[in-house]
Enzyme design. Sequence first.
Site: not given
Ligand SMILES: Cc1cc2nc3c(=O)[nH]c(=O)nc-3n(C[C@H](O)[C@H](O)[C@H](O)COP(=O)(O)OP(=O)(O)OC[C@H]3O[C@@H](n4cnc5c(N)ncnc54)[C@H](O)[C@@H]3O)c2cc1C
Lengths: 401, 246
Positions: A349, A373
């Site tokens: 709640g 990841e």
């Molecule tokens: C708190 C936090 C800590 C992090 N730490 C690290 C780190 O230590 N080192 C590091 O290298 N990175 C790190 N990251 C980055 C993280 O790995 C990326 O944010 C993640 O890989 C997604 O990339 P993006 O945010 O650019 O999203 P985008 O790739 O732009 O994706 C946006 C949306 O589009 C979708 N999408 C993308 N491609 C496709 C596809 N081919 N088909 C269908 N849907 C798709 C995705 O699923 C998502 O919903 C971190 C992120 C966060 C939030």
Amino acid sequence: MATDLYVHPDYYNLDDLLTEEHIMIRDAARAWVKKEVSPIIDEHYEKATFPKHLLKGLGEIGAFGPYIPEEYGGPGLDQISYGLIMQELERCDSGLRSTASVQSSLVMYPIWKYGSEEQKQKYLPKLATGEFMGCFGLTEPDHGSNPGGMITNFKDAGDGENVILNGAKMWISNAPFADIAVVWAKDETGRIHGIVVERGMEGFSTPEMHGKLSLRASSTGELIFVNVKVPKKNILPGRTGLGAPLSCLDSARFGIAWGALGAAMDCYDQALRYCKERTQFGVPIGSFQLQQKKLAEMITEITKAQLLTFRLGQLRNAGKATSAQISMAKRNNCEIALNIAREARQIHGAMGITSEYSMMRHMANLESVVTYEGTHDIHLLITGMDVTGIPAFTREMSESK
Amino acid sequence: MKILVCISKSPDTTSKIAFTEGNTKFDENGVQYIVNPYDEWYALVRALELKETLGGNVTIITVGNAADEAIIRKALAIGADDAVRIDADPKDAYFTASQIAKYAKDNSFDIVLTGKETINYNGSQVAGMIAEELDMPFISLATKLDLNGTTATIEREVMGGVQVVEVNTPFVASCAKGMAEQRIPNMRGIMAARTKPLTVIPVTNNEEYTAYASYSMPEAKTACKMISPDNMDELVSLLHNEAKVI
Ligand SMILES: Cc1cc2nc3c(=O)[nH]c(=O)nc-3n(C[C@H](O)[C@H](O)[C@H](O)COP(=O)(O)OP(=O)(O)OC[C@H]3O[C@@H](n4cnc5c(N)ncnc54)[C@H](O)[C@@H]3O)c2cc1C
């Protein structure tokens, strides 16, 4: 947070499959978390500060590179031990687990697997104790799900000894305080290499990113490289190409699968207790079928995930887990954890939205865990590709009219 | 300084308590055991602290079967040097104490420490019996223990204050809250415990003087009774006649 009363649910007696040492490692991690972290985590979460004073303790409980062999300063444990430690940490907070995952799987793992003997001796023992902290730079502002498109690059400095690194990484956990960064960058031919960049190198900076509403007790930053001169001996010689960072992600995702399940177990544990204690209409709310349905579904999903995760641990111990198998566990466990966090919060709640309980924090944290990841979608595409043999990551856009 | 610490197992506090064999035996099914907290947090940790400042050796001993080696490994992971398991299911306090006393006599220790009681049986008898068998002084419920040469200064909590006792080694003491602070085993300790010596020795004496006739559970908590604030008489009468507390 109120006193941490956590007891892990074990509906199918999975503890019977663990060794005496697994249980001792898990219980020690749990006792440490209850003593050192539970009492302070909310304050750090609220203020968005990283509890740096915990690093030494994390090293002592073996959270940094548990599977790194003793010759490099690690305890040389198996993969299930690694999973259990990650589970205990994330049971308390995903941010804490993120710090340990990054250090273990994304910094120590590549140095151990692909580093030179000199690099291993230089970095691993200090990373194992937390004296050195590391971060992993793969994601870039314009390349998240598609890291292969990265633009960070290095060129030969022409002096025989160094390369010149340029580019920027974003969303990098631990970046603001890391002593070293394992950075993935392209050489002049476009081939990806891992390169160890040390704090203090000229032209290298790590500004902190602010405004996160998730993983607030973890510190996230950028890595900016402006003509950074890095010795060639800092390049990881053992493996090149996108497969190198992806293999690190396999290790980290394995830990995340255990960790996210820990968050789910914590939410369930609290919800079960609350259901027995809270009375409405003169009876404990746990006597209402609607609440029992929630609890029954939660423990069912947790038990399924525990079995999946344990089996994955066995496969990984045997060196047989495929990347696609790890993707499935990471995806499934993040999803059930998010669902369970929401349901557990509803059971509480109004109390459920306060920091007296951890569900709301878990719920917000898990939004990062389900994204980093490999996003939820990307892991689905990995499973889809694995079963059909057809990759569906890219598509041709027809010319717009 | 040679210190012997007696370690017992006790069920994890979250264990479900049930009985078998017509309520004469504790049902161990599904029960997770831990090191009895008084033994672990106070006796063992204080022994380790003494060893760390004065040098010496800390041996732990338990009367138990092979399944109890998990608690032994934990005590070794916390820092004990070696361990002894007397291979028997402990029957009663005298049975346990006589086994330990025999071992202690053969291996002469300067100090023998136990917890003040186990959290499951709450007998508080083993330490006193060991002292008697060894013909050593016994100090119960110790909350502080300092050593100067062969003289120990021990504090005990007594009604309304603290009693300070001086005693020469060798002696036996049972340890209560305040003696030390819990230590969580670290990874180095857990790894070191793998190779620390654990000696299993057979039972020397099969005497037992007591048998458990039956166990029963405390009465289940009953629902809270609400009494209107202006009905003091009813409250007093319930406290007097029903709860029998006034
Ligand atoms: C708190 C936090 C800590 C992090 N730490 C690290 C780190 O230590 N080192 C590091 O290298 N990175 C790190 N990251 C980055 C993280 O790995 C990326 O944010 C993640 O890989 C997604 O990339 P993006 O945010 O650019 O999203 P985008 O790739 O732009 O994706 C946006 C949306 O589009 C979708 N999408 C993308 N491609 C496709 C596809 N081919 N088909 C269908 N849907 C798709 C995705 O699923 C998502 O919903 C971190 C992120 C966060 C939030």
